[in-house]
Motif scaffolding. Structure first.
Motif, short mmCIF file in Angstrom:
data_model
loop_
_atom_site.label_atom_id
_atom_site.label_comp_id
_atom_site.label_asym_id
_atom_site.label_seq_id
_atom_site.Cartn_x
_atom_site.Cartn_y
_atom_site.Cartn_z
N ARG A 77 -0.49 -4.42 -11.69
CA ARG A 77 -0.29 -3.69 -11.33
C ARG A 77 -1.43 -3.92 -12.59
NH1 ARG A 77 3.08 -0.64 -8.65
NH2 ARG A 77 5.28 -1.36 -8.18
N GLN A 92 -0.78 1.03 -11.74
CA GLN A 92 -1.40 1.42 -9.92
C GLN A 92 -1.00 -0.09 -9.44
OE1 GLN A 92 -4.60 3.56 -9.17
NE2 GLN A 92 -4.48 4.39 -7.31
N PRO A 148 -6.91 -0.39 -4.85
CA PRO A 148 -5.57 -0.15 -5.13
C PRO A 148 -4.74 -0.29 -3.49
CG PRO A 148 -7.44 1.60 -4.72
CD PRO A 148 -8.41 0.52 -4.87
N ASN A 150 -1.97 2.09 -1.52
CA ASN A 150 -1.37 3.23 -1.31
C ASN A 150 0.71 2.95 -1.03
OD1 ASN A 150 0.86 5.53 -0.49
ND2 ASN A 150 -0.58 6.07 1.09
N GLU A 151 1.19 2.97 -2.64
CA GLU A 151 2.13 1.99 -2.46
C GLU A 151 3.02 2.46 -1.54
OE1 GLU A 151 5.14 0.47 -5.79
OE2 GLU A 151 2.96 1.50 -6.80
#
Length: 377
Positions: A77, A92, A148, A150-151
């Motif tokens: 993160r 993120q 990143p 897209n959690e």
């Protein structure tokens, strides 16, 4: 960075040598600051190579400057961002990649925390800039090496955990090779051999790209397990297997029995460099077929048939940043199996690093990876 601790723990290699337990230690370090071109990431899971022991004992002679915090790619993160960061935000969930390239010379490339590369530029970056890797609770990372997720989609809807996402370390490698030969949906690709960690992942990736896969291997039991895992997670997958017998002509005939073959992906380990499997696969390619070489090749594959059939071979080290971005889109699209049908990760606490390294030596095949857990999921 007020919510970030002033110090963190890291696994430090003091020197390369046979007595690995004496040469490594866990150290408290001052938490790094994010500056221009960097982000600080709180590491959750860091991948462990199957030959991690061999690197640190010197069996595999990978040049590096010590002391060093080793590591590979990781999931983490974002903890802090530099002043030039415009898209990444704190908190993120990101992929932290180990392939470091000089921003002004992409040919100066090395694997962060693994070796220093072979150019003056890569050695300079390894020694002076991006030195310490991800076997730590925090890492200062090149901005471009953070991709990143897209959690909400990946973890919420699809159900992947950071412990499963660390398997991207295996999946991304063959994806880079398949992208460089422009594998298309509906084509047939031979993955040889296919029962290792990276090569088994290559089977999963090629199928997710829409190809039919012919998986080659010496171990019939291993091939059966590979096919069973694939079919369990993706019942619609078009996969066949061929046993490598060592009889070049016979193995070519076995491949040709499945019809037109468009491409070959080879991720041979050093021990298989002299195997005939790549010659057999090349012998079965259609005119204009393509070959991606990502492993150790000791056989002479360029001969009359290679020329007369207009074949194309491309070498590839790892992958490009664009490949990582596109791969994450594939993952978010739901093109891969879920949970243990994709991967079963064996994870260890930082204090148990030696057990992790030893386990990684044996825990190899499709859907298997070892990681160090550095932070709360």
């Amino acid at each position: 960075m007020s919510d970030i601790p002033t110090h963190y723990r890291a696994l430090v290699l003091d020197r390369v040598g046979t007595n690995i337990t004496a040469n490594m230690r866990i150290e408290q370090r001052v938490t790094p600051q994010a500056d221009t071109g960097s982000v600080v990431v709180r590491i959750l899971e860091s991948a462990v190579l199957s030959y991690q022991n061999d690197i640190y004992t010197g069996k595999r002679q990978y040049p590096m400057t010590t002391p060093i915090v080793g590591g590979c790619s990781a999931v983490g993160r974002v903890a802090a961002v530099g002043p030039d960061t415009t898209a990444l935000t704190t908190g993120q969930l990101v992929w932290v990649d180990c392939v470091v390239r000089a921003r002004d010379d992409p040919g100066s490339v090395y694997l962060w925390g693994i070796h220093e590369g072979e150019s003056a530029g890569s050695r300079k970056l390894h020694k002076d800039v991006w030195h310490d890797g991800t076997f730590a609770e925090f890492a200062k990372v090149p901005l471009e090496n953070c991709i990143p997720f897209n959690e909400a989609r990946v973890c919420g809807e699809l159900g992947y955990s950071p412990r499963e996402l660390v398997y991207l370390f295996h999946l991304l490698v063959p994806y880079g090779g398949l992208r460089t030969i422009d594998l298309k949906a509906g084509e047939t690709v031979v993955v040889c051999p296919s029962t290792g960690g990276f090569s088994g992942a290559g089977v999963q990736v090629a199928l997710a790209m829409g190809a039919r896969v012919i998986a080659m291997g010496r171990n019939e039991a291993g091939l059966a397990k590979l096919k069973a895992l694939v079919k369990k997670g993706t019942p619609w997958a078009n996969i066949e297997t061929v046993k490598i017998t060592g009889d070049q002509a016979a193995d070519t005939a076995s491949l040709e029995a499945f019809g037109t073959i468009d491409a070959v992906l080879d991720i041979s380990p050093p021990a298989a460099a002299q195997s005939t499997h790549l010659l057999s696969a090349v012998g079965a390619l259609r005119r204009g077929g393509r070959i991606s070489v990502m492993g150790s090749v000791g056989q002479h594959i360029i001969g009359w048939r290679f020329l007369s059939h207009d074949l194309e071979v491309k070498g590839k080290l790892m992958y490009e940043r664009e490949d990582m971005v596109l791969f994450v889109k594939m993952l978010e699209a739901g093109l891969f199996a879920r949970g243990k049908d994709l991967v079963e990760t064996k994870s260890f606490e930082l204090e148990d690093w030696k057990e992790a390294f030893d386990t990684a030596e044996e825990y190899t095949a499709i859907g298997r990876i070892v990681s160090l857990t550095l932070g709360k999921q």
